[in-house]
Scaffold this motif. Structure first.
Motif, short mmCIF file in Angstrom:
data_model
loop_
_atom_site.label_atom_id
_atom_site.label_comp_id
_atom_site.label_asym_id
_atom_site.label_seq_id
_atom_site.Cartn_x
_atom_site.Cartn_y
_atom_site.Cartn_z
N PHE A 62 41.66 47.60 -0.63
CA PHE A 62 41.81 49.05 -0.65
C PHE A 62 41.51 49.63 0.73
O PHE A 62 42.25 50.48 1.24
CB PHE A 62 40.85 49.66 -1.68
N ILE A 63 40.42 49.18 1.34
CA ILE A 63 40.02 49.69 2.65
C ILE A 63 41.09 49.37 3.70
O ILE A 63 41.43 50.21 4.54
CB ILE A 63 38.66 49.10 3.06
N ARG A 64 41.66 48.17 3.64
CA ARG A 64 42.71 47.81 4.59
C ARG A 64 43.94 48.69 4.41
O ARG A 64 44.55 49.14 5.38
CB ARG A 64 43.09 46.34 4.40
N ARG A 65 44.29 48.98 3.15
CA ARG A 65 45.49 49.79 2.89
C ARG A 65 45.31 51.22 3.36
O ARG A 65 46.28 51.92 3.65
CB ARG A 65 45.82 49.79 1.38
N GLY A 67 44.34 51.97 6.13
CA GLY A 67 44.61 51.97 7.56
C GLY A 67 43.49 51.45 8.43
O GLY A 67 43.53 51.60 9.66
N THR A 68 42.50 50.82 7.83
CA THR A 68 41.36 50.29 8.58
C THR A 68 41.67 48.88 9.09
O THR A 68 42.29 48.08 8.39
CB THR A 68 40.11 50.24 7.69
N GLY A 69 41.24 48.58 10.31
CA GLY A 69 41.44 47.25 10.88
C GLY A 69 40.64 46.19 10.16
O GLY A 69 39.66 46.52 9.46
N PRO A 70 41.00 44.92 10.32
CA PRO A 70 40.34 43.83 9.58
C PRO A 70 38.83 43.76 9.79
O PRO A 70 38.07 43.65 8.82
CB PRO A 70 41.03 42.57 10.12
N GLU A 71 38.37 43.84 11.04
CA GLU A 71 36.94 43.71 11.31
C GLU A 71 36.16 44.87 10.71
O GLU A 71 35.10 44.68 10.11
CB GLU A 71 36.69 43.59 12.81
N GLU A 72 36.67 46.08 10.90
CA GLU A 72 35.97 47.24 10.35
C GLU A 72 36.01 47.22 8.82
O GLU A 72 35.05 47.62 8.16
CB GLU A 72 36.58 48.54 10.86
N ALA A 73 37.12 46.73 8.26
CA ALA A 73 37.22 46.63 6.80
C ALA A 73 36.19 45.67 6.25
O ALA A 73 35.58 45.92 5.20
CB ALA A 73 38.63 46.20 6.40
N GLU A 74 35.96 44.56 6.95
CA GLU A 74 34.93 43.62 6.53
C GLU A 74 33.55 44.29 6.56
O GLU A 74 32.74 44.16 5.64
CB GLU A 74 34.92 42.40 7.45
N ASP A 75 33.30 45.03 7.64
CA ASP A 75 32.02 45.72 7.80
C ASP A 75 31.83 46.75 6.69
O ASP A 75 30.76 46.86 6.09
CB ASP A 75 31.98 46.39 9.17
N LEU A 76 32.87 47.52 6.43
CA LEU A 76 32.79 48.56 5.40
C LEU A 76 32.61 47.95 4.01
O LEU A 76 31.91 48.51 3.16
CB LEU A 76 34.03 49.45 5.45
N THR A 77 33.26 46.84 3.77
CA THR A 77 33.12 46.18 2.47
C THR A 77 31.67 45.77 2.24
O THR A 77 31.08 46.05 1.18
CB THR A 77 34.02 44.93 2.39
N ALA A 138 36.22 33.39 5.66
CA ALA A 138 37.00 32.16 5.46
C ALA A 138 37.84 32.17 4.19
O ALA A 138 38.15 31.13 3.65
CB ALA A 138 36.04 30.98 5.41
N ALA A 139 38.22 33.34 3.72
CA ALA A 139 38.96 33.40 2.46
C ALA A 139 40.43 33.70 2.64
O ALA A 139 41.11 34.06 1.69
CB ALA A 139 38.34 34.46 1.54
N GLY A 140 40.94 33.53 3.85
CA GLY A 140 42.35 33.80 4.06
C GLY A 140 42.67 35.27 3.89
O GLY A 140 43.51 35.66 3.07
N LEU A 141 41.97 36.12 4.65
CA LEU A 141 42.15 37.55 4.50
C LEU A 141 43.57 37.99 4.81
O LEU A 141 44.03 39.02 4.33
CB LEU A 141 41.15 38.30 5.40
N ALA A 142 44.28 37.21 5.63
CA ALA A 142 45.66 37.57 5.94
C ALA A 142 46.51 37.59 4.68
O ALA A 142 47.46 38.36 4.56
CB ALA A 142 46.25 36.58 6.95
N ASP A 143 46.16 36.74 3.71
CA ASP A 143 46.90 36.70 2.46
C ASP A 143 46.66 37.93 1.61
O ASP A 143 47.35 38.16 0.63
CB ASP A 143 46.52 35.45 1.65
N MET A 144 45.63 38.71 1.97
CA MET A 144 45.32 39.91 1.19
C MET A 144 45.82 41.17 1.86
O MET A 144 45.45 42.27 1.48
CB MET A 144 43.81 39.99 0.97
N GLU A 145 46.64 41.03 2.89
CA GLU A 145 47.18 42.22 3.53
C GLU A 145 48.06 42.95 2.54
O GLU A 145 48.96 42.37 1.94
CB GLU A 145 48.00 41.83 4.78
#
Length: 257
Positions: A62-65, A67-77, A138-145
Motif C-alpha cells: 500500500f505504501i509503495r502504491r 508513491g513512496t520509494g522502496p527504502e522509505e516504504a520499508e522504514d514506514l512499514t 530478503a523477501a523479493g520486494l520487487a515482486d511486490m511492486e
C-alpha cells in the motif's frame, strides 16, 4: 460450488472438494485474543506479533502504491508496526467489523497522514523493531511492486488475499514435510490449476508409483486439508468465527478483479 472451492480455484489451489465441516480452530495466535485482552497480556502480544509478521506485505505494498520509494516504504512499514505496538489502540476495531484486514488499512491511512504532517527528521520507531521483519531485506520486494492500474486500496486487498493463500500453502507443506511426505506435497502441488511446468496426472502417478485412483484420492485429501487450513487462517484475522464466511466471500471478490 462452495466458497472454499471458488477461492482455491481463483488462487491456483484446486476446484473440486467437499466443504470442510465444523468451525475453524481459534488458536492463541488469533486476532480475537488481541481484542479480548486489549493487547496487554503476553498471549495477546505474541498473537499480534505473529499476525503482523504474516501480514506486513499488504502494508508495504500500500505504501509503495502511494508513491513512496522502496527504502522509505520499508522504514514506514516498520514504523507503522512500532506505533501499533506502542499505542495498542483498538477502539476503532468495532467500526471495522472486528477484522484485522480492515483495521490495519484504516490505521495505516491515519498513520501516513500523520507522518506527512510532521517533520521527516524525527527518528521513526524510537530505534526499536518490535516486529522482526527481517524479510523486508530478503523477501523479493520487487515482486511486490504494485500494478499501475490498481489503486492503493486494491493493491492492499489483493496482497492481503495472496499473502493469506501463501501462508496456507506454507502450513500445508510443513505438515507434509513433518510427516515425511515432502516429495508427495511437491507432486500433488503440480495438480493445482495453472501450476507452471506441471507434469501430467499420469506422469505424476507413475513417478510416485501410484495408480490413477490412488493419486486422485491423495489429491482429494490434499485439497480438503488445504481448505480446512484456509478457514483456520482466516479465523486468525477475524474477531468471531461467524465472520469467516463473509471474509472468504470478500477475498473471492478481491481476487476476481
Amino acid at each position: 460450488m462452495s466458497a472454499e472451492d471458488e477461492i482455491t480455484s481463483l488462487t491456483k489451489v484446486g476446484s473440486e472438494s467437499t466443504r470442510p465441516r465444523g468451525r475453524a480452530i481459534f488458536s492463541t495466535t488469533n486476532w480475537s485474543v488481541v481484542l479480548e485482552a486489549q493487547g496487554q497480556s503476553p498471549a495477546a502480544q505474541e498473537a499480534l506479533e505473529k499476525l503482523c509478521r504474516t501480514y506486513w506485505r499488504p502494508v508495504y505494498s500500500f505504501i509503495r502504491r502511494e508513491g513512496t520509494g522502496p527504502e522509505e516504504a520499508e522504514d514506514l512499514t516498520q514504523s507503522f508496526f512500532a506505533l501499533l505496538f506502542e499505542r495498542r489502540n483498538f477502539d476503532d476495531v468495532r467500526r471495522e467489523k472486528g477484522r484485522l484486514r480492515s483495521y490495519l488499512l484504516t490505521s495505516l491511512k491515519h498513520f501516513l497522514v500523520s507522518e506527512h504532517r510532521r517533520a521527516a527528521t524525527l527518528k521513526r520507531g524510537k530505534g526499536q523493531q518490535p516486529v522482526p521483519l527481517e524479510e523486508l531485506a530478503a523477501a523479493g520486494l520487487a515482486d511486490m511492486e504494485p500494478a499501475d492500474y490498481l489503486s492503493a486500496d486494491r493493491v492492499y486487498e489483493r496482497r492481503w488475499a495472496l499473502t493469506l493463500m501463501e501462508q496456507v500453502l506454507r502450513r500445508l507443506k510443513d505438515e507434509y514435510c513433518t510427516a515425511g511426505n515432502g516429495a508427495l506435497f511437491d507432486s500433488l502441488k503440480q495438480l493445482l490449476p495453472d501450476e507452471p511446468g506441471a507434469q501430467s496426472r499420469a506422469d505424476i502417478a507413475m513417478q510416485l508409483g501410484m495408480t490413477d485412483n490412488a493419486l486422485r484420492q491423495a489429491f482429494h485429501r490434499f485439497r480438503h486439508r488445504y481448505q480446512l487450513l484456509l478457514r483456520e487462517e482466516i479465523g486468525h484475522t477475524v474477531a468471531i468465527a461467524s465472520d469467516i464466511e463473509d471474509e472468504l466471500r470478500h477475498l473471492i471478490s478481491v481476487l476476481r478483479t
